[in-house]
Write a protein that holds these residues in place. Structure first.
Motif, PDB file in Angstrom:
ATOM      1  N   ASN A  94      13.985 -14.777 -32.455  1.00  0.00           N
ATOM      2  CA  ASN A  94      12.659 -15.370 -32.843  1.00  0.00           C
ATOM      3  C   ASN A  94      12.521 -15.607 -34.381  1.00  0.00           C
ATOM      4  O   ASN A  94      11.889 -14.848 -35.107  1.00  0.00           O
ATOM      5  CB  ASN A  94      11.445 -14.391 -32.680  1.00  0.00           C
ATOM      6  N   PRO A  95      13.218 -16.784 -34.841  1.00  0.00           N
ATOM      7  CA  PRO A  95      13.203 -16.967 -36.272  1.00  0.00           C
ATOM      8  C   PRO A  95      11.508 -17.024 -36.785  1.00  0.00           C
ATOM      9  O   PRO A  95      11.271 -16.829 -37.869  1.00  0.00           O
ATOM     10  CB  PRO A  95      13.783 -18.367 -36.518  1.00  0.00           C
ATOM     11  N   ASP A  96      10.736 -17.524 -35.903  1.00  0.00           N
ATOM     12  CA  ASP A  96       9.379 -17.621 -36.262  1.00  0.00           C
ATOM     13  C   ASP A  96       8.547 -16.631 -35.564  1.00  0.00           C
ATOM     14  O   ASP A  96       7.288 -16.713 -35.151  1.00  0.00           O
ATOM     15  CB  ASP A  96       8.765 -19.136 -35.374  1.00  0.00           C
ATOM     16  N   LEU A  97       8.938 -15.281 -35.557  1.00  0.00           N
ATOM     17  CA  LEU A  97       8.292 -14.219 -35.275  1.00  0.00           C
ATOM     18  C   LEU A  97       6.704 -14.051 -35.494  1.00  0.00           C
ATOM     19  O   LEU A  97       5.942 -13.674 -34.857  1.00  0.00           O
ATOM     20  CB  LEU A  97       9.127 -12.746 -35.754  1.00  0.00           C
ATOM     21  N   VAL A  98       6.745 -14.267 -36.885  1.00  0.00           N
ATOM     22  CA  VAL A  98       5.273 -14.156 -37.241  1.00  0.00           C
ATOM     23  C   VAL A  98       4.224 -15.048 -36.673  1.00  0.00           C
ATOM     24  O   VAL A  98       3.322 -14.506 -36.179  1.00  0.00           O
ATOM     25  CB  VAL A  98       5.174 -14.218 -38.937  1.00  0.00           C
ATOM     26  N   GLU A  99       4.692 -16.625 -36.493  1.00  0.00           N
ATOM     27  CA  GLU A  99       4.051 -17.324 -35.833  1.00  0.00           C
ATOM     28  C   GLU A  99       3.462 -16.836 -34.219  1.00  0.00           C
ATOM     29  O   GLU A  99       2.633 -16.972 -33.739  1.00  0.00           O
ATOM     30  CB  GLU A  99       4.432 -18.622 -35.944  1.00  0.00           C
ATOM     31  N   ARG A 100       4.592 -16.649 -33.843  1.00  0.00           N
ATOM     32  CA  ARG A 100       4.638 -15.853 -32.199  1.00  0.00           C
ATOM     33  C   ARG A 100       3.628 -14.948 -32.161  1.00  0.00           C
ATOM     34  O   ARG A 100       2.854 -14.813 -31.313  1.00  0.00           O
ATOM     35  CB  ARG A 100       5.985 -15.508 -31.615  1.00  0.00           C
ATOM     36  N   MET A 101       3.578 -13.797 -33.183  1.00  0.00           N
ATOM     37  CA  MET A 101       2.946 -13.025 -33.101  1.00  0.00           C
ATOM     38  C   MET A 101       1.148 -13.365 -33.150  1.00  0.00           C
ATOM     39  O   MET A 101       0.240 -12.821 -32.709  1.00  0.00           O
ATOM     40  CB  MET A 101       2.781 -11.851 -34.325  1.00  0.00           C
ATOM     41  N   ARG A 102       1.125 -14.195 -34.291  1.00  0.00           N
ATOM     42  CA  ARG A 102      -0.245 -14.869 -34.678  1.00  0.00           C
ATOM     43  C   ARG A 102      -0.918 -15.560 -33.301  1.00  0.00           C
ATOM     44  O   ARG A 102      -2.139 -15.406 -33.085  1.00  0.00           O
ATOM     45  CB  ARG A 102      -0.021 -15.965 -35.802  1.00  0.00           C
ATOM     46  N   HIS A 103      -0.201 -16.215 -32.651  1.00  0.00           N
ATOM     47  CA  HIS A 103      -0.504 -17.008 -31.465  1.00  0.00           C
ATOM     48  C   HIS A 103      -0.339 -16.243 -30.187  1.00  0.00           C
ATOM     49  O   HIS A 103      -0.645 -16.698 -29.107  1.00  0.00           O
ATOM     50  CB  HIS A 103       0.175 -18.250 -31.404  1.00  0.00           C
ATOM     51  N   ASP A 104       0.008 -15.076 -30.003  1.00  0.00           N
ATOM     52  CA  ASP A 104       0.475 -14.382 -28.838  1.00  0.00           C
ATOM     53  C   ASP A 104       1.535 -15.013 -28.185  1.00  0.00           C
ATOM     54  O   ASP A 104       1.087 -14.920 -26.984  1.00  0.00           O
ATOM     55  CB  ASP A 104      -0.903 -13.798 -28.284  1.00  0.00           C
ATOM     56  N   TRP A 105       2.386 -15.699 -28.557  1.00  0.00           N
ATOM     57  CA  TRP A 105       3.328 -16.516 -27.987  1.00  0.00           C
ATOM     58  C   TRP A 105       4.358 -15.392 -27.328  1.00  0.00           C
ATOM     59  O   TRP A 105       4.835 -14.482 -28.115  1.00  0.00           O
ATOM     60  CB  TRP A 105       3.973 -17.600 -28.646  1.00  0.00           C
ATOM     61  N   PRO A 106       5.074 -15.655 -26.381  1.00  0.00           N
ATOM     62  CA  PRO A 106       6.176 -14.871 -25.992  1.00  0.00           C
ATOM     63  C   PRO A 106       7.203 -14.709 -26.919  1.00  0.00           C
ATOM     64  O   PRO A 106       7.592 -15.731 -27.564  1.00  0.00           O
ATOM     65  CB  PRO A 106       6.535 -15.410 -24.467  1.00  0.00           C
ATOM     66  N   LEU A 107       7.995 -13.472 -26.882  1.00  0.00           N
ATOM     67  CA  LEU A 107       9.077 -13.325 -27.670  1.00  0.00           C
ATOM     68  C   LEU A 107      10.411 -13.641 -26.758  1.00  0.00           C
ATOM     69  O   LEU A 107      10.581 -13.277 -25.531  1.00  0.00           O
ATOM     70  CB  LEU A 107       9.321 -11.889 -28.235  1.00  0.00           C
ATOM     71  N   ALA A 108      11.235 -14.182 -27.433  1.00  0.00           N
ATOM     72  CA  ALA A 108      12.706 -14.382 -26.914  1.00  0.00           C
ATOM     73  C   ALA A 108      13.464 -13.368 -27.112  1.00  0.00           C
ATOM     74  O   ALA A 108      13.323 -12.438 -27.917  1.00  0.00           O
ATOM     75  CB  ALA A 108      13.491 -16.030 -27.522  1.00  0.00           C
ATOM     76  N   GLU A 109      14.520 -13.135 -25.947  1.00  0.00           N
ATOM     77  CA  GLU A 109      15.419 -11.848 -26.085  1.00  0.00           C
ATOM     78  C   GLU A 109      16.936 -12.292 -26.737  1.00  0.00           C
ATOM     79  O   GLU A 109      17.238 -13.275 -26.453  1.00  0.00           O
ATOM     80  CB  GLU A 109      15.544 -11.564 -24.423  1.00  0.00           C
ATOM     81  N   GLY A 110      17.289 -11.679 -27.592  1.00  0.00           N
ATOM     82  CA  GLY A 110      18.491 -11.818 -28.223  1.00  0.00           C
ATOM     83  C   GLY A 110      19.771 -11.402 -27.422  1.00  0.00           C
ATOM     84  O   GLY A 110      19.488 -10.652 -26.719  1.00  0.00           O
ATOM     85  N   ASP A 111      20.905 -12.231 -27.671  1.00  0.00           N
ATOM     86  CA  ASP A 111      22.041 -12.079 -26.845  1.00  0.00           C
ATOM     87  C   ASP A 111      23.089 -10.894 -27.808  1.00  0.00           C
ATOM     88  O   ASP A 111      23.540 -11.298 -28.623  1.00  0.00           O
ATOM     89  CB  ASP A 111      22.978 -13.342 -26.689  1.00  0.00           C
ATOM     90  N   ARG A 112      22.870  -9.646 -27.391  1.00  0.00           N
ATOM     91  CA  ARG A 112      23.835  -8.647 -27.808  1.00  0.00           C
ATOM     92  C   ARG A 112      25.053  -9.103 -28.337  1.00  0.00           C
ATOM     93  O   ARG A 112      25.675  -8.677 -29.390  1.00  0.00           O
ATOM     94  CB  ARG A 112      23.835  -7.432 -27.428  1.00  0.00           C
TER      95      ARG A 112
END
Ligand SMILES: Cc1cc2nc3c(=O)[nH]c(=O)nc-3n(C[C@H](O)[C@H](O)[C@H](O)COP(=O)(O)O)c2cc1C
Length: 371
Positions: free
Chosen positions: A327-345
């Protein structure tokens, strides 16, 4: 009101929010020099209040993993300048995490194929470096048996940290974070089960803390205490760090020693999410009492737990590691309550020459225009 998304004055460095990108080795720099992919990766994540860079080796001796961009040559510093310029152009801030792995290395990547160095000549059992399995073939390899550093060499390594910090400041970083956590060189001195030296760098708590504190003092004298931070991992068990008798006392007295130094911040790396035993009850509040400065922690936080920790005054800044990978845009996702993507280990670290996959190809969230 969200505390997490509110601004913070970090010893004179203004942060637009309290969401910190935790340091993450990504092993994508094939020549150990930041390149266009490194620049893009950090630019994509510049809306974090503060980025802490991946662990940056301060010397060839300090390397334990291949493909990590260092800060021990002018060429590397010039290349890092491109990263810091891009982050600043997007109003972000970035600290360099300065790193020496100590015994967590392998002869195949040490200068002159020499043994890696540590407090004592004891191997980290069942612990892998990432080095040359055979010439031309990179992979995980059991860390080599180290040799114990002489007193002169310990002081020389403090000097290597100072040189790297100078380069970091010349390269435009806003400050540096000394990597004192996760089983690497400084923890190999602090840990009382491992460090059985009988000189002034071993034995008593003060002796085991000396290397870390002296290095922090040398760094503060060179670039200013407000530009210097440190990451530690109390009760950490990574890379064969064993429990020892006066463990809580070691960390609480370190908290007091750090408090007196007016650093930019102290960063606690909690290894609970990666299998360490729980930190004893009451330890966090004892640490908070002993350390009066800016306190940050990382380890399994989500938006809700982060807001709670800030509201209760336990912490001032919250670092997120894995959520920033996908989630390169983690801050924006938190601000707008957008869902988070899951990283590939499988692509957390660049293996087999895969540079961009799982690194710079995670998109920013696209709100569905039809909603
Ligand atoms: C791929 C990866 C690389 C990491 N590299 C570093 C590093 O270079 N330095 C460091 O101090 N911690 C490193 N960590 C630990 C993170 O900074 C962080 O403490 C950990 O991921 C827990 O936070 P999280 O639960 O938000 O991911 C790394 C973690 C991951 C997943």
């Amino acid at each position: 009101m969200s505390l997490l998304l509110s601004p913070f004055d970090m010893a004179g460095t203004p942060l637009t929010n309290r969401v910190v990108m935790a340091p993450m080795t990504r092993a994508r720099a094939l020549d150990d020099i930041p390149d266009d992919h490194t620049v893009l990766y950090y630019r994509q994540r510049a809306s974090a209040g503060l980025i802490i860079s991946e662990g940056i080796p301060i010397s060839r001796e300090g390397c334990g993993y291949l493909f990590n961009p260092g800060l021990y040559s002018d060429e590397q510093a010039l290349a890092w300048r491109r990263v810091t310029d891009e982050v600043h152009a997007k109003c972000g801030r970035i600290f360099a995490q300065l790193w020496h792995v100590g015994r967590m290395s392998h002869v195949s990547i040490q200068p002159g194929q020499a043994a890696p160095v540590s407090s004592v000549a004891v191997v980290a059992e069942r612990s892998n470096a990432y080095a040359w399995v055979e010439p031309g073939k990179a992979g995980p390899v059991q860390a080599s048996t180290p040799r114990a550093l002489s007193i002169d060499e310990i002081q020389r390594i403090s000097g290597d940290f100072v040189s790297a910090a100078r380069r970091a400041m010349d390269a435009g970083f806003d400050g540096i974070e000394l990597h004192g956590a996760n089983g690497y060189l400084f923890e190999q001195f602090i840990n009382g089960a491992l460090n059985t030296r009988d000189d002034r760098y071993g034995g008593s708590i003060a002796n085991r803390q000396r290397f870390l504190l002296d290095t922090l003092d040398a760094l503060a004298a060179t670039i200013g205490a407000e530009k210097v931070a440190v990451r530690i991992s109390p009760f950490g068990r990574l890379f064969d760090m064993q429990p020892y008798g006066d463990e809580a006392e070691t960390w609480i007295s370190l908290a007091a020693a750090l408090s007196a130094r007016n650093l930019a911040y102290v960063h606690l790396s909690d290894q609970l999410t990666i299998g360490a035993e729980a930190i004893p009850q009451g330890f966090a509040s004892q640490f908070r009492k002993a350390f009066r400065g800016t306190l940050m922690a990382a380890g399994g936080f989500n938006r809700t737990t982060a807001e709670t920790a800030l509201a209760e005054g336990e912490l001032d800044l919250i670092a997120f590691g894995r959520p920033f990978i996908a989630n390169p845009d983690l801050v924006e996702r938190m601000r707008h309550d957008w869902p988070l993507a899951e990283g590939d280990r499988a692509t957390f670290y660049g293996v087999n020459g895969a540079v961009t996959r799982g690194y710079t190809d995670y998109p920013a969230y696209q709100a569905d225009a039809s909603l």
